[in-house]
Design a protein around this motif. Sequence first.
Motif, PDB file in Angstrom:
ATOM      1  N   THR A  46      -8.711 -13.936  34.784  1.00  0.00           N
ATOM      2  CA  THR A  46      -8.023 -12.611  34.589  1.00  0.00           C
ATOM      3  C   THR A  46      -6.508 -12.780  34.353  1.00  0.00           C
ATOM      4  O   THR A  46      -5.792 -11.486  33.751  1.00  0.00           O
ATOM      5  N   ALA A  47      -6.215 -14.017  34.431  1.00  0.00           N
ATOM      6  CA  ALA A  47      -4.944 -14.409  34.528  1.00  0.00           C
ATOM      7  C   ALA A  47      -4.264 -15.210  34.217  1.00  0.00           C
ATOM      8  O   ALA A  47      -2.638 -15.047  33.610  1.00  0.00           O
ATOM      9  N   LEU A  48      -4.960 -16.444  34.031  1.00  0.00           N
ATOM     10  CA  LEU A  48      -4.072 -17.753  33.693  1.00  0.00           C
ATOM     11  C   LEU A  48      -3.778 -18.166  32.462  1.00  0.00           C
ATOM     12  O   LEU A  48      -2.808 -18.230  31.804  1.00  0.00           O
ATOM     13  N   SER A  49      -4.078 -17.132  31.810  1.00  0.00           N
ATOM     14  CA  SER A  49      -4.209 -17.007  29.604  1.00  0.00           C
ATOM     15  C   SER A  49      -2.916 -16.417  30.016  1.00  0.00           C
ATOM     16  O   SER A  49      -2.238 -16.387  28.786  1.00  0.00           O
ATOM     17  N   TYR A  50      -2.362 -15.292  30.498  1.00  0.00           N
ATOM     18  CA  TYR A  50      -1.235 -14.206  30.162  1.00  0.00           C
ATOM     19  C   TYR A  50      -0.107 -14.645  30.985  1.00  0.00           C
ATOM     20  O   TYR A  50       1.061 -14.699  30.835  1.00  0.00           O
ATOM     21  N   LEU A  51      -0.246 -15.913  31.940  1.00  0.00           N
ATOM     22  CA  LEU A  51       1.081 -16.780  32.511  1.00  0.00           C
ATOM     23  C   LEU A  51       1.097 -17.551  31.349  1.00  0.00           C
ATOM     24  O   LEU A  51       2.810 -17.273  31.593  1.00  0.00           O
ATOM     25  N   LEU A  52       0.474 -17.944  31.311  1.00  0.00           N
ATOM     26  CA  LEU A  52       0.228 -19.143  29.845  1.00  0.00           C
ATOM     27  C   LEU A  52       1.473 -18.020  28.862  1.00  0.00           C
ATOM     28  O   LEU A  52       1.908 -19.460  28.563  1.00  0.00           O
ATOM     29  N   LEU A  53       1.265 -17.651  28.549  1.00  0.00           N
ATOM     30  CA  LEU A  53       1.675 -16.345  27.544  1.00  0.00           C
ATOM     31  C   LEU A  53       3.359 -16.111  28.068  1.00  0.00           C
ATOM     32  O   LEU A  53       4.181 -15.670  26.847  1.00  0.00           O
ATOM     33  N   ILE A  54       3.229 -15.989  28.915  1.00  0.00           N
ATOM     34  CA  ILE A  54       4.831 -15.475  29.583  1.00  0.00           C
ATOM     35  C   ILE A  54       5.804 -16.793  29.347  1.00  0.00           C
ATOM     36  O   ILE A  54       6.628 -16.360  28.845  1.00  0.00           O
TER      37      ILE A  54
END
Length: 420
Positions: free
Chosen positions: A183-191
Amino acid sequence: MPKATTSDTTGGVRVHPAARGTGPARGSGFWSVGAVLVLLMLSSSVPSALYVLYQQRWDLSSGAITVVFAVYAVTVLVGLLLFGSLSDTLGRRPVLGAALVLAIVSMALFAGAGGLALLLAARAVQGLAVGLATGAMGAALLELGPRSRPMLGAQVGSAGPTVGIGLGGLGAGLLVQYAPAPTALSYLLLIGAFTLALIGVVRMPESAPGAGGGFRVVPHRIHVPAAVRRRFAVLILTIVAVWSVGGFYLSLGPHLALALLESTDYLVGGATVALLAGAATAAQLLLGRTEALRTALLGLGGLLAGLGLVLLALGLGSAGVFLAATAVLGAGWGAAFLGSFRALSMLADPAHRGELTAAVYVFAYLAMSVPAVLAGRLTNIHGLHRTSVGFMAAVAGVCAVALLATWRLARRARAEGSTT
């Protein structure tokens, strides 16, 4: 504001003096904007691949999931209508920069979300980012496009959203299924990706001829000229059908895919979104030079065929038929939207095209959000299977009416020697 004589014209589009020429800065600026478009659309579809996981972890209903999706659609519309023309006076570069900062904030909220409240906040900020950026991206792609390929900006603007949606669904599905911190990795990569895109935007040349006029919010006026209202009403039926399907697939499509395939693999949900968007992109590229109303008619035929196959898949409980239906539906979705939007854009003279386009977006985003929320509520009462059958049958009815009305419009346009 700079005088008109200080701007240049490239391919019929007026540009800022700094964007003159065909040097590396202009070319890299064009592709920077294209990357922003794909990234924003990619990030918008990432939550779709995670909705099933959110629902399981936080005990959310299908209705709550569709409300989260609807918040995004509504805030995109608000951002577009309030700030859609801001880049004309402030400049493309600062508006895109602000949108990317908002996108980074939304990704951080998604990554830290532990329940419905932050999920709603993240979706709202994300929607505002996309709404703020939409007008600036569309204009910058036309202004910074290479002189040797004057149609490239329009082609990237048309294909970029479906490419981004497809990549986002597939990439998030892969990460959720096979990588840690789903629930976090995709968004961290997008940051990280948005930060790189922000650097590219800061370095791109300014292309807005009126840049430097300061911060001035001029809400888009929503108006359909009286002379074209009948044709507008016919064509808007297609927009409603297209985005009702899109809203359903982006909110409840992954749930339906997992149920039909009897799978617990989260990649399945993301792949379903990717299949729909990929087929849409292919259809748009294949039909890019086809006359607008003919493209819309072909798309509506594809939508009807795809909806019929979805209903068959639901009746048989067949995963294979459902995947084939999604591909057919996606091709119809892409073609119908391309054709109807092009036909609608030609209904008004250039001085009032922005007002009519704003009206189109209002219908598009309402069609994306309202039916999806209604389907989510009905799913809580009647279950996903029965709701999906009713939803697809209702949209098929709208498509049938739109097909007949558009065919009559096309026949009348041919008789009058018009392309609309």
